[in-house]
Scaffold this active site. Sequence first.
Site, PDB file in Angstrom:
ATOM      1  N   LYS A 186       0.861  -1.173   0.000  1.00  0.00           N
ATOM      2  CA  LYS A 186       0.000   0.000   0.000  1.00  0.00           C
ATOM      3  C   LYS A 186       0.905   1.232   0.000  1.00  0.00           C
ATOM      4  O   LYS A 186       1.396   1.670   1.042  1.00  0.00           O
ATOM      5  CB  LYS A 186      -0.932  -0.018   1.223  1.00  0.00           C
ATOM      6  CG  LYS A 186      -2.088   0.992   1.144  1.00  0.00           C
ATOM      7  CD  LYS A 186      -1.591   2.372   1.471  1.00  0.00           C
ATOM      8  CE  LYS A 186      -2.642   3.432   1.301  1.00  0.00           C
ATOM      9  NZ  LYS A 186      -2.081   4.802   1.394  1.00  0.00           N
ATOM     10  N   GLU A 261       9.885   2.103  10.428  1.00  0.00           N
ATOM     11  CA  GLU A 261      10.923   3.094  10.120  1.00  0.00           C
ATOM     12  C   GLU A 261      10.203   4.427  10.071  1.00  0.00           C
ATOM     13  O   GLU A 261       9.459   4.708   9.136  1.00  0.00           O
ATOM     14  CB  GLU A 261      11.605   2.752   8.785  1.00  0.00           C
ATOM     15  CG  GLU A 261      12.973   3.410   8.623  1.00  0.00           C
ATOM     16  CD  GLU A 261      12.924   4.718   7.870  1.00  0.00           C
ATOM     17  OE1 GLU A 261      12.710   5.755   8.542  1.00  0.00           O
ATOM     18  OE2 GLU A 261      13.095   4.712   6.661  1.00  0.00           O
ATOM     19  N   CYS A 295      13.419  11.330   5.825  1.00  0.00           N
ATOM     20  CA  CYS A 295      13.221  11.028   7.247  1.00  0.00           C
ATOM     21  C   CYS A 295      14.534  11.127   8.024  1.00  0.00           C
ATOM     22  O   CYS A 295      14.538  11.460   9.200  1.00  0.00           O
ATOM     23  CB  CYS A 295      12.599   9.646   7.411  1.00  0.00           C
ATOM     24  SG  CYS A 295      13.515   8.311   6.610  1.00  0.00           S
ATOM     25  N   GLU A 394       9.887  17.215  13.448  1.00  0.00           N
ATOM     26  CA  GLU A 394      10.315  16.934  12.080  1.00  0.00           C
ATOM     27  C   GLU A 394       9.550  17.824  11.105  1.00  0.00           C
ATOM     28  O   GLU A 394       8.321  17.811  11.066  1.00  0.00           O
ATOM     29  CB  GLU A 394      10.066  15.467  11.750  1.00  0.00           C
ATOM     30  CG  GLU A 394      10.546  15.073  10.369  1.00  0.00           C
ATOM     31  CD  GLU A 394      10.334  13.596  10.082  1.00  0.00           C
ATOM     32  OE1 GLU A 394      11.207  12.984   9.459  1.00  0.00           O
ATOM     33  OE2 GLU A 394       9.286  13.058  10.487  1.00  0.00           O
TER      34      GLU A 394
END
Length: 504
Positions: A186, A261, A295, A394
């Site tokens: 997905k 992750e 990331c 972030e």
Amino acid sequence: MATIPIPTRQLFIDGEWKASILSNRIPIINPSTQQVIGDIPAATKEDVDAAVAAAKRAVNRNKGNDWSTASGAHRARYLRAIAAKVIERKDQLAKLEALDCGKPLDEAAWDIDDVAGCFEFYADLAEKLDSKQKEPVSLPMETFKSYVLREPIGVVGLITPWNYPLLMATWKVAPALAAGCAAILKPSELASVTCLELADICKEVGLPSGVLNILTGLGPDAGAPLASHPDVDKIAFTGSSATGSKVMTAAAQLVKPVSLELGGKSPIIVFEDVDLDKAAEWTLFGCFWTNGQICSATSRLIVHESIATKFLDTLVKWAKNIKISDPFEEGCRLGPVVSEGQYEKILKFISNAKSEGATILTGGSRPEHLKKGFFIEPTIITDVTTSMQIWKEEVFGPVLCVKTFSTEEEALDLAHDTIYGLGAAVISNDLERCDRVSKAFKAGIVWINCSQPCFSQAPWGGTKRSGFGRELGEWGLDNYLSVKQVTQYISNEPWGWYQSPSKL
């Protein structure tokens, strides 16, 4: 501006293109122009059920032609065929990815090379897996022998992000297939085009039906039902920490394994003994590559106070000369961020930093020469405190925040002032210091005198709220294998715990 057409695709279930149950579709918006350039199917729970059922059939030993019990060498042939087709279609795939997520075209082409290399790498590991079956275990008793079987976990759900659409999918698909699992992929609804082309490649090379199913759609409608499906044996997720927590919660209800992750707020420590130009290039690359949407981005610069002024002058000068343009323009180094929502979120981070007292050294807004598209200038922010949002959260965009330090201990304290632990970098000509700092870092990935290089052979993953589990390398294959102990009694003598009544 490229005019390559976006192929119209359906969901890929059981080796065939199938319309979604509700026949809904999601528009594809080119982030460079804000124009709709195509659409993708929107899967729902019913489509997830169909894909999971197909995957179960692909690893059902009672149905024959079972992917999970085939030799690793057999599976490797398909992985290599996929790799060859990826290279054959490299130009098309790179252009589609640049259109879909705004990545500079040459960076997209690098990613496609890495996709092929990753499939090749796991083809090699699939072959080696054959020789590791029935690996003997040394026991303290000669009356027993024991060995280990490495078996595929079964049906796995793979949920992947939009910043490296095909590459992040490959990091999961390649080892899952090499291990003998059947998978439901997905991808993010913000960038799914090349993942659907992977489905076309799998169909072309004759990958057995149900081994890889690909469902595009929204997270709540397709991702959530996949994460909570009782017939999915494992979930592997890459994305935000907030969504990762939801995935983990859903999996916990069924006590199924997950690997995560997640986000990051990685530090890069620059000591006073560096070559300023080399350090500047790695600092900019570590934060602004892939339009700053990484990331592991080393987005917190911690620079020694004795060189801070000169180093920041260099960074600002270079940042102002980064070419921001349509991803198809030659020399483009920074394209648009992926969506309007992401664009507004990043600008809000910058605005909040200013209101909290930080200084925008350069950037912070839309480039003057680009009137459309989700473009944001490379942004460098100083006068940052550790309590500011820009330091703690972030951003996932081309934004670098800066603090100075005087001692190594202070630098490490600043580096560890985060809930994340994905990556960290140190730049210094003193290799003993680099080694010392690398060991001290609380992160899953450490770079010395560089930032962001990644290889299929080396493990990738983080600590703390950056998740757990490792992708790539042999560790990536282990994600999709279950270890079974088999122990046999080999003595001709009775065990002796029970004495037969006839001998009394």
